[in-house]
Write a protein that holds these residues in place. Structure first.
Motif, PDB file in Angstrom:
ATOM      1  N   ILE A 261       0.862  -1.183   0.000  1.00 45.69           N
ATOM      2  CA  ILE A 261       0.000   0.000   0.000  1.00 45.69           C
ATOM      3  C   ILE A 261       0.901   1.235   0.000  1.00 45.69           C
ATOM      4  O   ILE A 261       1.916   1.259   0.693  1.00 45.69           O
ATOM      5  CB  ILE A 261      -0.970  -0.047   1.220  1.00 45.69           C
ATOM      6  N   ILE A 262       0.552   2.185  -0.855  1.00 43.87           N
ATOM      7  CA  ILE A 262       1.374   3.398  -0.969  1.00 43.87           C
ATOM      8  C   ILE A 262       0.598   4.574  -0.389  1.00 43.87           C
ATOM      9  O   ILE A 262      -0.584   4.745  -0.688  1.00 43.87           O
ATOM     10  CB  ILE A 262       1.685   3.728  -2.454  1.00 43.87           C
ATOM     11  N   PHE A 263       1.292   5.369   0.414  1.00 44.79           N
ATOM     12  CA  PHE A 263       0.670   6.565   0.997  1.00 44.79           C
ATOM     13  C   PHE A 263       1.266   7.794   0.356  1.00 44.79           C
ATOM     14  O   PHE A 263       2.478   7.960   0.343  1.00 44.79           O
ATOM     15  CB  PHE A 263       0.949   6.637   2.497  1.00 44.79           C
ATOM     16  N   GLU A 270      -3.937  10.489   7.513  1.00 41.38           N
ATOM     17  CA  GLU A 270      -5.131   9.812   8.028  1.00 41.38           C
ATOM     18  C   GLU A 270      -4.753   8.457   8.613  1.00 41.38           C
ATOM     19  O   GLU A 270      -3.814   7.820   8.131  1.00 41.38           O
ATOM     20  CB  GLU A 270      -6.111   9.583   6.862  1.00 41.38           C
ATOM     21  N   PRO A 271      -5.490   8.014   9.620  1.00 40.82           N
ATOM     22  CA  PRO A 271      -5.199   6.683  10.189  1.00 40.82           C
ATOM     23  C   PRO A 271      -5.725   5.586   9.255  1.00 40.82           C
ATOM     24  O   PRO A 271      -6.719   4.913   9.551  1.00 40.82           O
ATOM     25  CB  PRO A 271      -5.922   6.715  11.535  1.00 40.82           C
ATOM     26  N   VAL A 272      -5.071   5.429   8.108  1.00 36.27           N
ATOM     27  CA  VAL A 272      -5.586   4.586   7.031  1.00 36.27           C
ATOM     28  C   VAL A 272      -5.783   3.131   7.476  1.00 36.27           C
ATOM     29  O   VAL A 272      -6.849   2.542   7.257  1.00 36.27           O
ATOM     30  CB  VAL A 272      -4.623   4.647   5.818  1.00 36.27           C
ATOM     31  N   ILE A 273      -4.758   2.572   8.106  1.00 37.10           N
ATOM     32  CA  ILE A 273      -4.839   1.151   8.476  1.00 37.10           C
ATOM     33  C   ILE A 273      -5.884   0.949   9.580  1.00 37.10           C
ATOM     34  O   ILE A 273      -6.679   0.013   9.541  1.00 37.10           O
ATOM     35  CB  ILE A 273      -3.448   0.619   8.916  1.00 37.10           C
ATOM     36  N   ALA A 289       7.260  -1.429   6.714  1.00 35.30           N
ATOM     37  CA  ALA A 289       6.855  -0.043   6.412  1.00 35.30           C
ATOM     38  C   ALA A 289       8.101   0.824   6.273  1.00 35.30           C
ATOM     39  O   ALA A 289       9.083   0.623   6.997  1.00 35.30           O
ATOM     40  CB  ALA A 289       5.968   0.499   7.519  1.00 35.30           C
ATOM     41  N   ASP A 290       8.097   1.711   5.319  1.00 38.79           N
ATOM     42  CA  ASP A 290       9.174   2.710   5.231  1.00 38.79           C
ATOM     43  C   ASP A 290       8.673   3.954   4.512  1.00 38.79           C
ATOM     44  O   ASP A 290       7.542   4.003   4.030  1.00 38.79           O
ATOM     45  CB  ASP A 290      10.461   2.151   4.601  1.00 38.79           C
ATOM     46  N   THR A 291       9.532   4.972   4.483  1.00 38.83           N
ATOM     47  CA  THR A 291       9.175   6.221   3.815  1.00 38.83           C
ATOM     48  C   THR A 291      10.237   6.529   2.786  1.00 38.83           C
ATOM     49  O   THR A 291      11.428   6.351   3.060  1.00 38.83           O
ATOM     50  CB  THR A 291       9.108   7.374   4.847  1.00 38.83           C
ATOM     51  N   ARG A 292       9.834   6.931   1.610  1.00 38.84           N
ATOM     52  CA  ARG A 292      10.786   7.303   0.553  1.00 38.84           C
ATOM     53  C   ARG A 292      10.579   8.762   0.191  1.00 38.84           C
ATOM     54  O   ARG A 292       9.450   9.238   0.161  1.00 38.84           O
ATOM     55  CB  ARG A 292      10.554   6.468  -0.721  1.00 38.84           C
ATOM     56  N   GLY A 300       4.965   7.038   1.717  1.00 39.28           N
ATOM     57  CA  GLY A 300       5.126   5.896   2.587  1.00 39.28           C
ATOM     58  C   GLY A 300       4.724   4.634   1.844  1.00 39.28           C
ATOM     59  O   GLY A 300       3.892   4.681   0.943  1.00 39.28           O
ATOM     60  N   GLN A 301       5.355   3.533   2.172  1.00 41.33           N
ATOM     61  CA  GLN A 301       4.865   2.254   1.653  1.00 41.33           C
ATOM     62  C   GLN A 301       4.788   1.281   2.818  1.00 41.33           C
ATOM     63  O   GLN A 301       5.583   1.326   3.749  1.00 41.33           O
ATOM     64  CB  GLN A 301       5.743   1.711   0.517  1.00 41.33           C
TER      65      GLN A 301
END
Ligand code: ADP
Length: 333
Positions: A261-263, A270-273, A289-292, A300-301
């Motif tokens: 999932i890409i943010f 938003e509290p997506v999960i 999870a990480d941020t690019r 975020g992915q």
């Protein structure tokens, strides 16, 4: 859309080692547009250096062609090739500075070769060293400079002949992360301020994500995938691309029911999960999870493992789709 400045058509480079032939490059087709920061990424031995050396004819292709501003580099006379090379500055991992010359004298060197007067060359060198942030180190020798400062001198030298293209062969691979960041910012600044097209050769996806707009993935001497950096990051189509955007740690995990999932900017606030779990009434397992930082925007992915129950999985997929979330099954990690 800008015109192509470099077009690589069906390029081949074959090396002969004793009695065997090694194809370093085969069937390479790429179009690099004016103003692009074009990344070429691949593992060691993939053919990256050979490719960049074929662009400026430091290596002669054994097949195909390289068009620079519409002219076939393979068909230029020696004098024309020399002129074309002046339009392509190059920087390297090991900087390749002349150790017995000061920063200023290193930058003057290509100008001397081009027959520019000593006075003019020195004034241009001062300008360029100021541009790369080294106005106060003009008289320093390379041994008195840090790695990042040496690369800045090399960049100033590469810019001395007013090139249209800057070829960067693993230019940050010998630098620490903070220095890498500052050199990449400098290359981006040069691209934007001077309109110079940059070709970035690297084995690190973070370098591509930081400054490139286009990327080509090279593997075993062939282009596996090419496209806009965001597109390749969001929807990797090939195994080679997936390996670059999905962390190594995940690649050996059992991958049934794994979804990526890409943010983007909106969803990351938003509290997506949490919302997804509440709406679907079933927990999900967060595997990674990480941020690019892609072109200055944080993405975020997250990799989720969905429950065994197919009807619940469908509910989660439908919820994601309704909310406009990018949820992709990772069928081949
Ligand atoms: P990369 O830059 O991606 O590490 P290279 O372009 O240096 O890859 O090399 C690609 C392939 O071509 C490798 O298999 C390498 O051994 C081979 N190769 C490169 N240069 C030569 C050469 N001068 N002679 C023979 N083989 C070479």
């Amino acid at each position: 859309m800008a015109d192509p400045i470099i077009e690589i058509v069906n390029l081949e480079k074959k090396f002969r080692n004793k009695n065997t032939e090694v194809y370093a490059l085969q069937g390479i087709n790429l179009s690099i547009r004016k103003g692009d920061i074009f990344g070429i990424i691949g593992k060691s031995g993939a053919g990256k250096s050979t490719l960049v050396r074929c662009i400026n004819m430091l290596e002669r292709p054994t097949g195909g062609s390289v068009l620079f501003e519409g002219r076939d580099m393979c068909r230029l006379s020696t004098a024309e090739l020399r002129k074309a090379r002046r339009s392509m500055g190059m920087i390297f991992q090991q900087f390749n500075l002349l150790m017995q010359r000061t920063a200023e004298e290193n930058v003057c060197f290509p100008l001397e070769l081009a027959g520019v007067s000593r006075e003019k060359a020195r004034s241009r060198a001062c300008e360029l060293l100021e541009l790369v942030g080294l106005a106060d180190r003009i008289r320093s020798y390379p041994s008195q400079l840090s790695g990042g400062q040496k690369q800045r001198v090399a960049i100033a030298r590469a810019l001395a002949t007013n090139p249209d293209v800057l070829l960067c062969d693993e230019a940050t691979s010998a630098l620490d992360p903070a220095t890498t960041e500052s050199i990449l910012s400098l290359i981006k600044d040069i691209n934007q301020r001077l309109g110079i097209t940059a070709v970035i050769i690297t084995h690190e996806m973070s370098v591509i994500e930081k400054i490139c707009n286009q990327v080509a993935i090279i593997s075993h001497g062939k282009i596996a995938e090419t496209g806009a950096v965001e597109e390749v990051f969001f929807h990797p189509r090939t195994e080679e691309a997936r390996q670059l955007v999905i962390p190594e740690a995940l690649q050996n995990m059992p991958h049934e029911r794994l979804y990526r999932i890409i943010f983007n900017g909106r969803s990351s606030f938003e509290p997506v999960i949490g919302n997804l779990v509440l709406a679907c009434g079933c927990p999900v397992n967060i595997m990674f999870a990480d941020t690019r930082d892609i072109g200055g925007t944080a993405f975020g992915q997250m990799v989720l493992q969905l429950p065994d129950d197919e009807s619940v999985c469908r509910k989660i997929r439908d919820y994601a789709e309704a909310k406009g979330l990018m949820l992709e099954e990772m069928s081949h990690v």
